[in-house]
Motif scaffolding. Structure first.
Motif, PDB file in Angstrom:
ATOM      1  N   ALA A   9       0.829  -1.209   0.000  1.00 20.20           N
ATOM      2  CA  ALA A   9       0.000   0.000   0.000  1.00 20.20           C
ATOM      3  C   ALA A   9       0.863   1.258   0.000  1.00 20.20           C
ATOM      4  O   ALA A   9       0.563   2.236  -0.704  1.00 20.20           O
ATOM      5  N   GLN A  10       1.943   1.246   0.761  1.00 21.39           N
ATOM      6  CA  GLN A  10       2.823   2.413   0.811  1.00 21.39           C
ATOM      7  C   GLN A  10       3.556   2.611  -0.519  1.00 21.39           C
ATOM      8  O   GLN A  10       3.728   3.746  -0.980  1.00 21.39           O
ATOM      9  N   LEU A  11       3.988   1.538  -1.146  1.00 20.77           N
ATOM     10  CA  LEU A  11       4.621   1.641  -2.463  1.00 20.77           C
ATOM     11  C   LEU A  11       3.630   2.168  -3.502  1.00 20.77           C
ATOM     12  O   LEU A  11       3.989   2.978  -4.361  1.00 20.77           O
ATOM     13  N   ALA A  12       2.388   1.727  -3.418  1.00 22.88           N
ATOM     14  CA  ALA A  12       1.368   2.199  -4.358  1.00 22.88           C
ATOM     15  C   ALA A  12       1.122   3.697  -4.192  1.00 22.88           C
ATOM     16  O   ALA A  12       0.955   4.429  -5.181  1.00 22.88           O
ATOM     17  N   ARG A  13       1.091   4.168  -2.944  1.00 25.01           N
ATOM     18  CA  ARG A  13       0.897   5.606  -2.718  1.00 25.01           C
ATOM     19  C   ARG A  13       2.076   6.404  -3.250  1.00 25.01           C
ATOM     20  O   ARG A  13       1.895   7.466  -3.868  1.00 25.01           O
ATOM     21  N   LEU A  14       3.295   5.912  -3.023  1.00 25.74           N
ATOM     22  CA  LEU A  14       4.475   6.600  -3.543  1.00 25.74           C
ATOM     23  C   LEU A  14       4.450   6.612  -5.068  1.00 25.74           C
ATOM     24  O   LEU A  14       4.774   7.629  -5.701  1.00 25.74           O
ATOM     25  N   PHE A  15       4.070   5.501  -5.671  1.00 22.24           N
ATOM     26  CA  PHE A  15       3.936   5.418  -7.124  1.00 22.24           C
ATOM     27  C   PHE A  15       2.997   6.510  -7.644  1.00 22.24           C
ATOM     28  O   PHE A  15       3.318   7.221  -8.594  1.00 22.24           O
ATOM     29  N   ASP A  16       1.841   6.662  -7.011  1.00 23.56           N
ATOM     30  CA  ASP A  16       0.855   7.651  -7.462  1.00 23.56           C
ATOM     31  C   ASP A  16       1.404   9.068  -7.361  1.00 23.56           C
ATOM     32  O   ASP A  16       1.192   9.894  -8.259  1.00 23.56           O
ATOM     33  N   VAL A  17       2.112   9.366  -6.268  1.00 21.50           N
ATOM     34  CA  VAL A  17       2.679  10.702  -6.089  1.00 21.50           C
ATOM     35  C   VAL A  17       3.723  10.983  -7.168  1.00 21.50           C
ATOM     36  O   VAL A  17       3.719  12.058  -7.792  1.00 21.50           O
ATOM     37  N   MET A  18       4.599  10.039  -7.412  1.00 22.74           N
ATOM     38  CA  MET A  18       5.661  10.241  -8.397  1.00 22.74           C
ATOM     39  C   MET A  18       5.094  10.304  -9.813  1.00 22.74           C
ATOM     40  O   MET A  18       5.541  11.102 -10.636  1.00 22.74           O
TER      41      MET A  18
END
Length: 269
Positions: A121-130
């Motif tokens: 979930a944290q990687l997915a959120r970082l992906f969306d931000v980037m």
């Protein structure tokens, strides 16, 4: 669900490409890559075969594929699946491993499936931000990038975690504060702060947190908001001018951060 794929190169992070895809009828034949892939299925399920075994990749899982690993991929459900992929060059992953680990610069990373809902979930959120910004150089993103890659590589047993490194010295802490006050209206990066202290980026993150009790991003955000209060009280600047003067180039972001910190919009302060 119709098949579609979109790739985005992160301008200030050479060697990183983000892939966002929805697949229903498309399937990956057996293939390999020259770079490292970190895959997240956020909706549906992908059936994948590698290393002589078949796995199901769904929400809460992180798929790791190193260069040269032969694998395939097909939807395991009629509705298809949504896939987010970090594609890292060997040079980029090597630089991250050097920052966060005690060991070889290029880690031995086998093909693997990690079941870790929080990390996914944290990687997915970082992906969306980037992906939304197309940038990876902000203090917040750089810090989160190193933190999550450290967790991922440690979970995959690809690195030996760094030992506890203590706190910043009084001189290092003074240098950080002086630099942030002097450059408050500018973009302040993790590279710059670590360089001031003559530390690696991940080592700096850990020592800063040990010293201050906050992450560099959280501390800098508060510093900017506190200085904004001073400007709002003592000057005739507009809210937009105050926001820019303390390093916010998006006024809506400034308004949200100010309200979250103080319970009121800048206009009500």
């Amino acid at each position: 669900m119709s098949d579609r794929v979109h790739y985005r190169h992160i301008a200030d992070m050479p060697g990183l490409v983000l892939g966002a895809a929805q697949f229903s009828t498309f399937s990956f034949d057996r293939h390999f890559h020259l770079d490292y892939h970190i895959g997240l299925v956020t909706e549906g399920v992908q059936r994948q075969r590698f290393g002589g075994k078949t796995v199901l990749v769904g929400p809460g899982c992180v798929s790791l594929m190193p260069p040269g690993e032969i694998h395939d991929g097909v939807s395991d459900e009629a509705g298809g699946y949504t896939l987010k992929t970090f594609r890292l060059s060997p040079e980029l992953l090597g630089s991250v491993a050097e920052d966060v680990g005690d060991g070889p610069r290029v880690p031995e990373l086998p093909g693997a499936l990690l079941e870790d809902a929080e990390l996914a979930a944290q990687l997915a959120r970082l992906f969306d931000v980037m992906r939304m910004s197309g940038q990876g150089g902000s203090l917040a993103v750089q810090s989160e990038w190193l933190r999550l890659l450290d967790m991922l590589l440690t979970r995959a047993r690809a690195i030996v975690p760094q030992q506890a490194s203590g706190a910043l010295s009084p001189l290092q802490w003074q240098r950080v504060r002086d630099y942030c006050f002097a450059h408050l209206s500018e973009k302040i990066t993790l590279d710059a702060l670590a360089g001031i202290c003559e530390l690696g980026r991940f080592q700096f993150l850990r020592q800063f947190k040990q010293t201050v009790g906050m992450t560099p991003h959280a501390w800098l955000l508060r510093l900017r908001l506190e200085h904004a209060c001073v400007l709002l009280s003592r000057s005739s600047q507009t809210i937009a001018e105050v926001a820019q003067g303390v390093g916010f180039y998006d006024q809506s972001h400034f308004n949200r951060a100010f309200r979250q910190a103080f319970g009121v919009a800048p206009s009500g302060y």
